[in-house]
Enzyme design. Structure first.
Site, PDB file in Angstrom:
ATOM      1  N   LYS A  93      48.631  10.692  14.425  1.00  0.00           N
ATOM      2  CA  LYS A  93      48.180  11.990  13.912  1.00  0.00           C
ATOM      3  C   LYS A  93      46.793  12.326  14.454  1.00  0.00           C
ATOM      4  CE  LYS A  93      47.599  14.300   9.403  1.00  0.00           C
ATOM      5  NZ  LYS A  93      47.656  14.078   7.941  1.00  0.00           N
TER       6      LYS A  93
ATOM      7  N   SER B 103      50.158  17.377   5.564  1.00  0.00           N
ATOM      8  CA  SER B 103      49.468  17.749   6.782  1.00  0.00           C
ATOM      9  C   SER B 103      49.941  16.978   8.026  1.00  0.00           C
ATOM     10  CB  SER B 103      47.961  17.506   6.609  1.00  0.00           C
ATOM     11  OG  SER B 103      47.685  16.151   6.346  1.00  0.00           O
TER      12      SER B 103
ATOM     13  N   ILE C 289      46.945  11.748   1.562  1.00  0.00           N
ATOM     14  CA  ILE C 289      45.933  11.816   0.503  1.00  0.00           C
ATOM     15  C   ILE C 289      46.494  12.497  -0.738  1.00  0.00           C
ATOM     16  CG2 ILE C 289      43.677  12.755  -0.145  1.00  0.00           C
ATOM     17  CD1 ILE C 289      42.810  12.394   2.730  1.00  0.00           C
TER      18      ILE C 289
ATOM     19  N   GLY D 133      49.985  13.561  -0.486  1.00  0.00           N
ATOM     20  CA  GLY D 133      51.395  13.682  -0.124  1.00  0.00           C
ATOM     21  C   GLY D 133      51.582  14.101   1.314  1.00  0.00           C
ATOM     22  N   SER D 134      50.549  13.952   2.135  1.00  0.00           N
ATOM     23  CA  SER D 134      50.566  14.452   3.507  1.00  0.00           C
ATOM     24  C   SER D 134      51.552  13.744   4.414  1.00  0.00           C
ATOM     25  CB  SER D 134      49.163  14.358   4.121  1.00  0.00           C
ATOM     26  OG  SER D 134      48.293  15.260   3.490  1.00  0.00           O
TER      27      SER D 134
END
Length: 559
Positions: free
Chosen positions: A199, A274, A295, A297-298
């Protein structure tokens, strides 16, 4: 010339007679009228965030001097606006140049890997068909080399991103790292030769983590993050970096620099966020194992919306989240991370190794389940997923127990952890961190909607911070868990399936199902169970609209 200088001196004398310039205790300058205008004063904050006036209408005698004061204030205000506009223009140029740079890098890699050789293409297809455990075995046996596997996934990733815009750029050193692995037998760890996607916000030495902010362009990381160091130690090859929403603040994976990532199943829907780029790439088989963050549910939200497996472990540096197509691959990734090397790189991690006896054990578990948290009513397919999982687990011999989560109405609506993290955490410094990040930036429209609550007047922020008591909800939740003597709990991963981007920025509260377990610091995962049907679409016509969240869910469900 002499007469002009004389006139200037006269104006200067009058200015000094009528105006006084000083500095307040807080360090800000002020411009104030002299004692002869005792009750006709104004203040101009020259170094503050805002400018404000305290005025009374002057008599005709002093209109000239008030006009001068207004000209000074207007000039300063316009100058500040002009400088801000210039900085925004510079940032836009930087974003444009960055888009061209990464676009050229992806095109160059795609052209390099393009081939008409049938043998090469067939080998790449064979590699892409393997599960992670099968691929790991083939690499360690020498059936495939790390470079061959890398090329297969690089070519596939470039094809995937051309369709959904999930990859922001390739890692240029990946091929060199893969070649070194073939020579260095000491680095043949659990992930030997496995290409892994990373990521964008996770640091890789020499690469910039922009978070979708133009001001961060051209500021490469000096060192690898603890996660990347541990992965390299285990023989993994980071090969691409994936897209994120601006400031990681939305489940619409979009930012002004790299654009929007769309859902890999339906491009009219969002992939989640995210870590949306990771989930999309995994779904399209562009990476065997992806690493994001989680953090609120990202990792689990995009896994849910894109239809892959996502997992959030307990506290590790950077709150990592893992992605793959199956649970065994996630388990292999966790085995690779929960080793002494990782605990050396990450001093905040609790040094507990992967416990094989629990993962491979046959103990029958007490499993709680619920399909609504009484805050946001999930849609039909999300509730059906819980029912399907419950039935499957019962057939496997486990004990399933209905779990009744605390109602927000009994602990106060604003005490839910989603409010706590998003509001109280942001209000801690009066949102100064957010304001600093976003200064002179083009704000993504999906993020801008969510930021409205962060820029409330100060007295409202203080009131909300006073009212929020998130530990009350957490204590009630843990009490209910202990009374039920649960080993595991299943619930919806999110209140809605993949949705359209319109209005979705207002649905942050739908993350109540995932954010709770971050506050509890419990490990949590998401697995694909079911998909949306035509009947579900029809059922949404009767979905209740008891509050604004219900109305928004109904609005974003359709294309």
């Amino acid at each position: 010339m002499a007469s002009a200088l004389k006139k200037m001196r006269e104006w200067d004398d009058k200015f000094e007679r009528f105006f006084q310039i000083g500095r307040r205790e807080d360090g800000k300058f002020y411009l104030q009228l002299s004692d002869s205008w005792k009750y006709r004063t104004f203040a101009l904050e020259m170094f503050g965030k805002t400018a404000y006036w305290i005025l009374t209408f002057p008599t005709a005698k002093h209109k000239k001097w008030m006009s001068i004061a207004f000209v000074i204030a207007a000039t300063l205000w316009l100058q500040r606006k002009a400088m801000a506009a210039h900085r925004r223009a510079v940032n836009r140029r930087k974003a444009k140049d960055e888009r061209k740079r990464v676009g050229d890098a992806k095109l160059a890699l795609a052209n390099k890997l393009a081939t008409a050789d049938k043998d090469v293409l067939e080998k790449r297809e064979d590699i892409l068909k393997l599960s992670l455990s099968e691929l790991s075995g083939a690499l360690k046996s020498g059936h495939y080399s790390p470079v061959e596997v890398l090329h297969a996934y690089q070519a596939k990733a470039m094809d995937c991103t051309s369709q959904v815009n999930c990859v922001i750029e390739p890692v240029n050193e990946a091929e060199e790292w893969a070649k070194q692995l073939e020579k260095d037998e000491e680095r043949r760890g659990l992930l030997y030769g496995i290409p892994v996607s990373i990521k964008e916000n996770i640091n890789i030495k020499g690469y910039t983590s922009t978070l979708g902010l133009s001001k961060n362009i051209g500021k490469p990381a000096n060192n690898d993050s603890a996660l990347v160091q541990a992965l390299k130690q285990q023989g993994a090859v980071p090969f691409v970096r994936t897209n994120v929403p601006q400031l990681l603040l939305s489940f619409v994976c979009s930012n002004p620099i790299y654009g929007e990532t769309v859902n890999p199943v339906n491009p009219d829907k969002v992939p989640g966020g995210s870590s949306g780029g990771e989930a999309a790439l995994v779904k399209m088989n562009g990476t065997p194992l992806g690493f994001g963050t989680d953090i609120l549910g990202s990792a689990r939200i995009p896994a849910h919306m894109s239809g892959v497996c996502g997992f959030k472990p307990t506290q590790l540096s950077g709150c990592p989240g893992l992605f793959s197509k199956d649970i065994d691959s996630i388990a292999l990734g966790m085995r690779a991370l929960l080793v002494p090397e990782m605990f050396k790189y990450d001093k905040t991690a609790v040094p507990i190794p992967f416990r094989e006896q629990i993962y491979n054990g046959d103990k029958k578990l007490r499993i709680g389940y619920y399909d609504t948290d009484k805050l946001i009513l999930p849609t039909t397919p999300c509730r059906r997923a819980v029912a399907i999982a419950k039935n499957a687990l019962e057939k496997a011999g486990h004990t399933l127990i209905p779990f009744d989560p605390p109602s927000p109405s009994t602990t106060s609506y604003v005490n839910h952890p989603t409010f706590s993290v998003t509001l109280k955490g942001s209000f801690a410094d009066d949102c100064q961190t957010l304001k600093t990040f976003l200064k002179d930036e083009d704000v993504d429209p999906h993020v801008a909607v969510q930021l409205q609550a962060f820029f409330l007047p100060g007295f409202l922020k203080n009131l909300l911070s006073f009212l929020i008591r998130w530990w009350a909800y957490i204590n009630e939740y843990l009490k209910a868990w202990n009374e039920s003597e649960l080993d595991v709990l299943i619930c919806p991963a999110f209140a809605i399936p993949a949705c359209t981007s319109q209005q979705s920025g207002r649905l942050a509260m739908a993350a109540s199902y995932s954010s709770l377990f971050n506050m509890l610091d419990f490990p949590a995962g998401c697995v694909p169970v079911t998909t949306v049907t035509e009947a579900d679409e029809e059922d949404m016509k009767t979905y209740p609209t008891n509050d604004i969240f219900d109305w928004l869910i109904k609005k974003v469900f359709w294309i």
